[in-house]
Design a protein around this motif. Structure first.
Motif, mmCIF file in Angstrom:
data_model
loop_
_atom_site.group_PDB
_atom_site.id
_atom_site.type_symbol
_atom_site.label_atom_id
_atom_site.label_comp_id
_atom_site.label_asym_id
_atom_site.label_seq_id
_atom_site.Cartn_x
_atom_site.Cartn_y
_atom_site.Cartn_z
ATOM 1 N N ARG A 106 0.729 -1.165 0.028
ATOM 2 C CA ARG A 106 -0.007 0.087 0.175
ATOM 3 C C ARG A 106 0.792 1.236 0.077
ATOM 4 O O ARG A 106 0.524 2.128 -1.009
ATOM 5 C CB ARG A 106 -0.886 0.067 1.220
ATOM 6 N N GLN B 82 -0.305 4.889 -1.044
ATOM 7 C CA GLN B 82 -1.389 4.726 0.134
ATOM 8 C C GLN B 82 -1.286 4.476 1.267
ATOM 9 O O GLN B 82 -1.451 3.643 2.064
ATOM 10 C CB GLN B 82 -2.490 3.540 -0.730
ATOM 11 N N THR C 69 -4.262 -1.327 7.451
ATOM 12 C CA THR C 69 -4.217 -2.566 6.998
ATOM 13 C C THR C 69 -3.385 -3.155 8.095
ATOM 14 O O THR C 69 -3.711 -4.347 8.530
ATOM 15 C CB THR C 69 -3.393 -2.871 5.725
#
Length: 289
Positions: free
Chosen positions: A129, A134, A141
């Motif tokens: 990510r 992100q 996560t």
């Protein structure tokens, strides 16, 4: 692994085992040497799953991610288990393909992993990510029951460290400091540099005790009496050298000595010629794979 090696001839099995032992011994501190041992084991027994797996980890340790992924895939085909799935996904990240790593995090193989494997897969997914820009999604996560647990597991320090690093990436510095401290608390083996990260956040700067500038100042502040003794010894040394040079200048070589010196130039040193011949003859072919 022992059972796999038993299928090999005894001498070959011993040679492979010795190389695998060296891979395990050197992997953390000397990965390049571990890699070389793994290639020898691979040449000797490429059909043994343990050899392919060891070769994969050695390649991974030196950043040869495509090579590592190929070895992990081969080992997985031979064994049929999924325990290498997280490190295979991380190889995809290393090859610049975070989207593939993230896709692997959603595959059914993840459900076959034990708890440690699932935590590892979560950290790989969070890293993917972040690779994709992100950062906030990476924080989410990593939020899991394993992160919230007060129990200390082999993976606890690394999970907390990853979470602290993700928090720092999105500007949540106070929370990051808290989780770096929790990572340090759980890091019994020193697998992270959480202490350094904490010091950095707290503005602590470590200075070398042997600062070159301070050492130079210390040399300049020698006791006066010691400096005088050194100057006196230096003066005596200069006088002695001057006397030696004057005595050598008075000794003029005779004509006979000069002739002998001229004749000596025509003599070829036997030892040197012999050694050159040996050097030329010793540079034979080398065995390269």
């Amino acid at each position: 692994m022992r059972q796999e090696l038993m299928s090999l001839p005894k001498t070959l099995a011993e040679d492979v085992a010795r190389n695998l032992v060296m891979v395990a011994k050197l992997l953390d501190d000397e990965p390049e040497r571990a890699y070389q041992y793994s290639r020898v084991a691979l040449r000797l027994a490429s059909r043994v799953a343990a050899v392919r797996e060891a070769a994969g980890f050695a390649s991974y340790a030196v950043g040869k991610y495509a090579e590592a992924l190929a070895e992990f895939r081969a080992a997985r085909r031979m064994t049929g288990n999924s325990e290498l799935w997280p490190v295979m996904a991380d190889c995809e990240r290393g090859m610049g393909r975070p989207e593939r790593a993230l896709a692997m995090a959603g595959e059914p193989e993840v459900q076959k992993l034990d708890r440690a494997g699932q935590v590892e897969m979560r950290m790989v997914a969070a890293g993917a990510r972040r690779d994709m820009g992100q950062a906030d999604a990476a924080v989410v996560t990593l939020q899991s029951p394993e992160l919230a647990s007060n129990a200390t597991q082999p993976w606890t320090a690394r999970l907390r460290y990853a979470y602290a690093d993700a928090l720092l990436a999105v500007g949540r510095e106070e929370e990051a400091r808290e989780w770096f401290a929790k990572a340090l608390e759980a890091d019994q083996s020193g697998s992270t540099d959480a202490s350094d990260r904490l010091a950095e956040l707290d503005g602590v700067e470590f200075v070398d005790a042997l600062d070159p500038e301070e050492a130079a100042d210390g040399d300049a502040r020698q006791p006066v009496e010691e400096s005088r003794v050194e100057e006196s010894e230096a003066e005596e040394s200069r006088v002695e050298e001057s006397e030696v040079e004057e005595s050598e200048a008075d000794e003029v070589p005779s004509d006979e000595d000069m002739v002998e010196a001229d004749d000596a130039d025509d003599i070829e040193p036997v030892a040197e010629g012999a050694s050159e011949g040996r050097a030329a003859g010793s540079d034979e072919d080398g065995d390269d794979r």
